[in-house]
Design an enzyme around this catalytic site. Sequence first.
Site, short mmCIF file in Angstrom:
data_model
loop_
_atom_site.label_atom_id
_atom_site.label_comp_id
_atom_site.label_asym_id
_atom_site.label_seq_id
_atom_site.Cartn_x
_atom_site.Cartn_y
_atom_site.Cartn_z
N TYR A 292 0.86 -1.27 0.14
CA TYR A 292 -0.08 0.05 0.00
C TYR A 292 0.89 1.37 0.10
O TYR A 292 0.61 2.17 -0.81
CB TYR A 292 -1.15 -0.02 1.14
CG TYR A 292 -1.92 0.99 1.21
CD1 TYR A 292 -2.97 1.00 0.43
CD2 TYR A 292 -1.49 2.31 2.04
CE1 TYR A 292 -3.79 2.14 0.83
CE2 TYR A 292 -2.39 3.36 2.37
CZ TYR A 292 -3.63 3.36 1.59
OH TYR A 292 -4.57 4.41 1.65
N LYS B 77 0.82 4.13 -2.83
CA LYS B 77 0.75 5.51 -2.65
C LYS B 77 1.79 6.37 -2.74
O LYS B 77 1.65 7.65 -3.12
CB LYS B 77 0.05 5.96 -1.39
CG LYS B 77 -1.24 4.94 -1.11
CD LYS B 77 -2.21 5.62 -1.99
CE LYS B 77 -3.72 5.13 -1.64
NZ LYS B 77 -4.63 5.51 -2.48
#
Length: 234
Positions: A140, A144
């Site tokens: 993640y 990002k």
Amino acid sequence: MSRSVLVTGGNRGLGLAVARALAADGDRVAVTHRSGPAPEGLFGVECDVTDPESVERAFKQVETEQGPVQVLVANAGITRDGMSVTMSDTQFDEVLQTNLHAAFRVARRAVMPMLRARSGRLVFVSSVNALRGSAGQANYAASKAGLIGLARSLARELGPRGITANVVAPGYAHTDMTAAIDEQILAGITAQIPLGRLAAAEEVAAAVRFLASDAAAYVTGAVLPVDGGLGMGH
């Protein structure tokens, strides 16, 4: 003037708050969703952002309904948490495909009419964990963080045509995702936030609304944290 706006993953959570904020300003707002009905008052298009053909169909629907996309908010994202030493390739790839590859895909498609119009707004929804890292979220955080490099590259490429590309990096907000976090873990996270609380989804939406507005016409390649100070220094 009312603009044509597309918010990916705009049927819930932060994406829905963003969509409603822009709609309240008078924009014509479409949201992508994978299943179920669209939120009331918004134009919904079923779309799997990891599927190029699905993305193309969604854009054509939006263009038919409300014209070429003038503001794109790339918000769709997933988590597949796990410690790196046990994380599978599939867990890593699924998150990268949805959070980063798909953001590039929808931005590339949105930019074509923007180039002709010599105007447009791209806003990517990243995360405080893109900057500070997060144990159990290597996939993640990497996805990002990649959005920041993507947005800044697009800002350099597209700036001469009047198109801006910016990033909002939210911290922890009151959404279905945080509601699923164990109370003790959430209390520990909250204790690290200088403002001592989670964000309201509307506070994140306000930052996106600014970057999509005429007031931000001279802002591009920026990363705007909305994290209560959690990511300071990163």
